[in-house]
Design a protein around this motif. Structure first.
Motif, PDB file in Angstrom:
ATOM      1  N   UNK C 393       0.821  -1.204   0.000  1.00 22.58           N
ATOM      2  CA  UNK C 393       0.000   0.000   0.000  1.00 22.58           C
ATOM      3  C   UNK C 393       0.856   1.257   0.000  1.00 22.58           C
ATOM      4  N   UNK C 398       6.222  -1.633  -3.691  1.00 26.71           N
ATOM      5  CA  UNK C 398       6.327  -1.862  -5.131  1.00 26.71           C
ATOM      6  C   UNK C 398       7.767  -2.194  -5.512  1.00 26.71           C
ATOM      7  N   UNK C 471       1.881   3.848  -4.275  1.00 30.03           N
ATOM      8  CA  UNK C 471       1.971   2.501  -3.731  1.00 30.03           C
ATOM      9  C   UNK C 471       0.763   1.681  -4.113  1.00 30.03           C
ATOM     10  N   UNK C 472      -0.389   2.339  -4.199  1.00 29.19           N
ATOM     11  CA  UNK C 472      -1.606   1.609  -4.550  1.00 29.19           C
ATOM     12  C   UNK C 472      -1.737   1.483  -6.061  1.00 29.19           C
ATOM     13  N   UNK C 473      -1.535   2.605  -6.743  1.00 23.56           N
ATOM     14  CA  UNK C 473      -1.689   2.572  -8.188  1.00 23.56           C
ATOM     15  C   UNK C 473      -0.315   2.764  -8.811  1.00 23.56           C
ATOM     16  N   UNK C 474       0.427   1.672  -8.850  1.00 23.08           N
ATOM     17  CA  UNK C 474       1.815   1.790  -9.292  1.00 23.08           C
ATOM     18  C   UNK C 474       1.951   1.463 -10.768  1.00 23.08           C
ATOM     19  N   UNK C 475       0.841   1.391 -11.490  1.00 22.79           N
ATOM     20  CA  UNK C 475       0.960   0.984 -12.896  1.00 22.79           C
ATOM     21  C   UNK C 475       1.794   1.980 -13.677  1.00 22.79           C
ATOM     22  N   UNK C 478       5.559   1.874 -12.454  1.00 24.35           N
ATOM     23  CA  UNK C 478       6.279   0.626 -12.727  1.00 24.35           C
ATOM     24  C   UNK C 478       6.296   0.305 -14.211  1.00 24.35           C
TER      25      UNK C 478
END
Lengths: 487, 118, 493
Positions: C393, C398, C471-475, C478
């Protein structure tokens, strides 16, 4: 608007937490909000339950966290049951909290209610997690959210215990659970929960047993020895926390993780063919016996209950590890029956503390006459732990025993019988002293029953403990879907 | 292969190590900077010496000249010299401030004073 | 016109703004100019990143002189990502800095602070964007000289010594880099990085090239504070003004890491560096040492800023660990951790700046009761701290996810275990802070303190929220990092 939506089950306690924080200045409003949130949550969860009964699996993908890995919710029977217990008992526990927190003049009550609501949101997230990543996310969030609750008192002693709590839970989950999930993702290419498992054909031999070990000990909340030390440490928390979180939500999140992983990641049938997974029964059996023996030697009531919880949690783990349909049902049902029984016991202990500040077993002589309601509830809870009919504990033990026979697993059989004796050995003396022994407390420490809110709460849970013996049909039906889908 | 073929590199490396030794071994902050300066200077040789051709001239087309030296390294080193001067200047400025604050520019005395204040 | 010159403007805008600051001399005016310059740099970098992801590598010939004769600015997925990181951090810090330096630096020196700040920003952006080896050195020195000044601004006289030490070590590092570049030039006859890479791929790896690799690696490692070349870092971070620490911790070491990536993967090529030499093994060993030694040292620090400075050394270990793995997952983890660590450490040092505004630079014991007096600051510290641990989170998770994946893909169980084990050391030092902030009565320093002004809290909380959001939406992060990692691994060989 459709209220049978798993997102709502997460959103309600989360929004509730914000509202509680905003209403912090007015205790009455704050506690009304807590109760209203709890009731709204139960309504949503119950409407989800109807869908699940009908065979549906409501699911929703919230967002994508990493490329190819999303945060998703799926409601299936096992999570449904966990969600129902946690949300249902939250209402009772909130009533109890009001009595307890006010009765003991606890400080920082707003913080307490806020983090309680957040913890429930996390529990819902665990219950309805659609894949391992989502489960992990909420699992860790639950650890963090319960830390302020455990450390509530804030004195050096409490802080030290809370350090053990967070230390063990974070160590196990970061050190073991995360690699287990990464490993699963590498070999299976997904972390979704799929009926029948995702590992069959992807993993063979001793690696299966190793991965299982990472999961079992990684889910430190299940308190399988030797990662159980956090649970007695967590007993420094106010009793409502011990009652709902460390008898129901948090610890069940641990065993729930194990059951869910065995059923939906490994697959029961696949695991049954893997000899390297058989160690789990022995470890769970050892935990049951060892924890019960340690419980025998405890003099502090809450610590005794903590060790009893460790033993009872391993019942669930052992039942799952037997890997037979009846035992899987038994595992799921035991999560319910233990929840009802243990929360009753904690409520009773908290009631005793609120009314008389007594915390030790030896102080309980003759207390039954002063606090008849409380001790009646305590007795019912204790009987349920032992597994005496007509209490909830009997039902689940029945199924676990039946499952052990199915699998011809004599280790499990022996363990259940032995631990029943041990349970009786540490609970019955307390019940006996409370009712039939002379009251030795000094005259100036006279006290009666605890506040009304507390009595209401523990009466409800005691009644539930007995009622579950007679009306367990729906739960059984729900969980037979669990095994029915895979023979 | 004659060892003297690489005399320019030998000299450069000798200067480099000398400079580095002074930086490490001396406790006086100004002397350290002197070492640092020698250290940097050695690099100039690494660049310039290979690009100078004996008898070569600047690359300007004039009658009678057919051998030219490579101008690029010379230009680069002009830049490096500027950077080096700036570094030393800043370093000396900091040493002046250190002298104001501590009353000394000996490393061990500064260290002792810091230990005392803690 | 402007749009085609964006790569140049990326560097030129802050570079021109810096001397203008000296001319303006007025604190507020220079602040506004710094604001303008840093925010336009951020905007430019975002446009560049989008364009690179869309259309592939951008090549820009500075002054119209085509490569390899002129200086080429070359933007691909890797440095576009770093550009965004550096300029965004720079942009968020500027509004924060005004109040903070107001308390920590004499007001007649403010314009000098902003000059140094903008020069540092221009230098870092220049190092990142340029495709010319010597230009790397020049910009590196521009940023380094500015960094020494930023550190020397510290109130404590120890800041001067720290700055001096950093100057010595930084110059040695930079000189090593020049030697490496010089050797490369002698062997290949060009300074353009892509050109050098092209020629190295066609020639055998002989001793001068190995020497060049060694000089470059050691020089860059000094700059990025790779264990055991990190000795300059703790003091420099601890005694610099809060703003400088936050800015440097979030950007300077990250740019050095980028250089290491660029030279090892693009210029020398993976096969030369990792397959023929024990380069990866050495890097892994040093990274592991950094993760453990620095974390252990951090646990025993009394000064909070110093503690997190040591934590930075440990976190840099994670970044270099991913480079040492040299596979897609590991490298993705490493690049994404550039961003993630910048965000988390940025948040922590900015929040510590808020504390410093009220009570001066805090020792751990002075933080007692922080949660009662400055609840938002304390809560932000907890979130950023969790991120350092790598709790799911938060951004830290990540990076750890990819690093563990990279290790497991290679079958290196022990390495995955070590990564996670060292995270647990972070639990220890973060939790020391948490317990003291939340479960002690306010110290006498904090007795009358209240929250820092919003102009400081908001930028700090932008980082804190970024810790959770990415951390939650690491698209996005990353995927960009994965593209960058693939670019590096596929370049040439």
């Amino acid at each position: 608007m459709n209220i049978a939506d798993p997102q709502l089950a997460l959103a309600i306690p989360a929004v509730g937490a914000v509202l509680i924080a905003l209403c912090g200045r007015w205790p009455d409003v704050r506690e009304t909000v807590t109760l209203a949130t709890a009731i709204a949550l139960l309504v949503v969860v119950a409407s989800l339950a109807q869908l699940v009964f009908a065979g549906e699996r409501p699911s929703v993908t919230l967002f994508s966290m990493l490329p190819g890995l999303s945060i998703a919710l799926t409601v299936e029977p096992l999570g449904m049951l966990f969600g129902l217990i946690a949300s249902g008992l939250w209402i009772v526990n909130s009533i109890y909290s009001i009595g307890y927190m006010r009765g003991n003049n606890e400080k920082n009550q707003t913080r307490f209610y806020v983090f309680f609501a957040i913890a429930l949101a996390c529990a819902m997230g665990i219950a309805f997690a659609g894949n391992l990543l989502t489960l992990l996310l909420f699992y860790e969030a639950l650890t963090i959210a319960t830390y302020p609750l455990v450390a509530h008192k804030g004195d050096p002693n409490t802080v030290r215990s809370a350090r053990v709590y967070i230390g063990i839970l974070l160590t196990t989950s970061i050190g073991l659970l995360i690699p287990a999930i990464v490993w699963t993702y590498i070999v299976a290419g997904t972390t979704d929960f799929v009926a029948g498992g995702i590992l069959e054909g992807n993993l063979q031999g001793p690696a299966v047993g190793l991965l299982l070990g990472l999961y079992v000990f990684g889910a430190g909340k299940a308190a399988v020895m030797p990662v159980h030390r956090w649970l007695p440490a967590a007993m420094v928390a106010p009793t409502p926390v011990s009652a709902l979180l460390h008898a129901v939500a948090v610890v069940k999140a641990g065993v729930f993780t194990i059951v869910k992983v065995i059923v939906y990641t490994f697959g029961v049938d696949f695991l049954f063919t893997q000899p390297s997974s058989s160690w789990l029964v022995y470890v769970a059996a050892f935990t049951i016996i060892a924890a019960s023996i340690v419980a025998l030697r405890q003099t502090n009531l809450k610590r005794l209950l903590a060790y009893s919880t460790i033993a009872q949690l391993s019942y669930v783990v052992m039942a799952t590890a037997i890997l037979k349909p009846l035992s899987e049902i038994g595992a799921a049902i035991h999560m319910v029956s233990h929840a009802f029984g243990k929360i009753t016991l904690f409520f009773a202990v908290g009631a005793i503390y609120t009314a008389s500040k007594k915390t030790e077993i030896t102080q309980l002589r003759g207390i039954g006459r002063r606090m008849p309601w409380t001790m009646t509830a305590f007795t019912i809870g204790a009987l349920s732990m032992i597994g005496v009919p007509p209490t909830a504990g009997f039902v689940s033990k029945w199924y676990i025993l039946a499952g052990s026979f199915q699998a011809d697993n004599y280790v499990a059989l022996f363990t259940i019988i032995a631990s029943t004796v041990l349970n009786a050995a540490y609970f019955l003396p307390i019940v006996f002293w409370a009712w039939f022994s002379e009251d030795t407390s000094e005259p100036d420490k006279q006290h009666g029953e605890a506040p009304v809110a507390i009595i209401i709460a523990l009466t409800i849970t005691a009644a539930l403990t007995i009622a579950f013996f007679f009306f367990n049909g729906p739960a059984l039906e729900l969980e037979s879907q669990l095994v029915g889908r895979q023979k | 292969m004659n060892i003297l073929d690489f005399i320019n590199y030998w000299i450069a490396m000798f200067l480099l190590v000398t400079g580095l030794y002074i930086v490490i071994a001396r406790g006086n902050l100004v002397k350290k900077l002197v070492g640092l300066s020698i250290f940097q200077t050695s690099v100039y040789l690494v660049y310039i010496s290979p690009s100078k051709i004996i008898g070569g001239t600047a690359p300007i087309i004039v009658p009678g000249m057919s051998v030219y030296s490579n101008p690029l390294p010379h230009v680069l080193i002009l830049t490096a010299i500027v950077v080096g001067v700036a570094t030393i200047a800043l370093g000396l400025a900091i040493v002046v401030r250190i002298h104001e604050a501590y009353g000394t520019i000996e490393e061990d005395e500064i260290h002792a004073q810091d230990q005392g204040t803690q | 016109m402007i749009s085609s010159n964006l790569p140049a403007l990326q560097v030129v805008v802050p570079l021109i703004a810096a001397p203008v600051c000296v001319l303006l001399r007025r604190g507020t005016l220079t602040w506004l100019l710094a604001w303008l310059a840093s925010w336009s740099a951020a905007a430019i970098s975002i446009v560049l990143l989008i364009r690179v992801l869309d259309q592939g590598t951008i090549s820009y010939a500075l002054g119209g002189w085509l490569a390899p004769w002129g200086i080429e600015y070359r933007v691909d997925a890797v440095n576009a990502f770093v550009l965004v990181l550096v300029s965004l951090v720079g942009a968020v810090i500027v509004p924060y800095a005004r109040t903070s330096i107001g308390a920590e630096i004499r007001s007649e020196q403010h314009y000098l602070f902003w000059t140094a700040y903008l020069l540092c920003l221009a230098g870092l952006l220049g190092v990142t964007i340029t495709g010319d080896a010597f230009n790397v050195f020049v910009f590196l020195e521009v940023s380094s000289l500015a960094t020494y000044i930023l550190i020397a601004f510290g109130n404590d006289r120890r800041a001067l010594v720290a700055s001096y030490q950093y100057l010595i070590m930084g110059t040695i590092g930079a000189t090593f880099i020049v030697i490496g570049v010089g050797l490369l030039y002698l062997m290949t006859g060009t300074l353009n990085l892509a050109d050098i890479a092209q020629r190295i791929s066609e020639m055998p790896v002989d001793r001068p090239l190995l020497a060049a690799l060694a000089f470059l690696t050691v020089g860059i490692s000094l700059k990025l504070a790779l264990f055991p070349l990190h000795l300059w870092l703790p003091n420099a971070y601890a005694y610099a003004p809060s703003v400088s620490t936050a800015f440097l911790a979030a950007t300077a070491t990250k740019v050095a890491v980028y250089l290491l990536l660029r030279f090892t993967f693009t210029v020398f090529g993976k096969s030369h560096v990792f397959d023929d030499l024990p380069y990866g093994e050495i890097l892994l060993a040093l990274s592991i040492a950094a993760m453990f030694v620095a974390s252990l040292v951090a646990i025993f620090q009394e000064d909070v800023k110093r503690m997190f400075a040591y934590s930075s050394v440990a976190q840099i270990g994670y970044i270099t660990l991913g480079i040492g793995l040299a596979n897609t997952s590991g490298l993705t983890g490493s690049i994404v951790h550039l961003f993630n660590h910048a965000v988390a450490k940025g948040a922590i040092f900015l929040l510590l700046g808020c504390v410093a505004l009220r009570i001066g630079q805090p020792a751990l014991s002075q933080m007692a009761g922080l949660a009662k007096r400055m609840p938002l600051t304390a809560a932000g510290l907890v979130v950023a701290g969790l991120s350092l641990i790598g709790v799911p989170g938060t951004v830290g998770f990540v990076s750890k996810w990819y690093l563990v994946m990279g290790a497991l893909e290679k079958g290196w169980w022990w390495l995955a275990a070590l990564v996670l084990l060292s995270s647990l050391l972070a639990v220890v030092y973060v939790w020391r802070v948490v317990e003291i902030c939340y479960f002690r009565e306010p110290s006498k320093d904090l007795a009358t303190a209240n929250e820092a002004p919003l102009s400081m809290l908001i930028p700090a909380w932008v980082f804190v929220i970024a810790c959770v959001y990415f951390g939650l939406d690491a698209t996005v992060t990353s995927e960009t990092a994965a593209t960058a990692a693939k670019t590096l691994l596929e370049s040439l060989r």
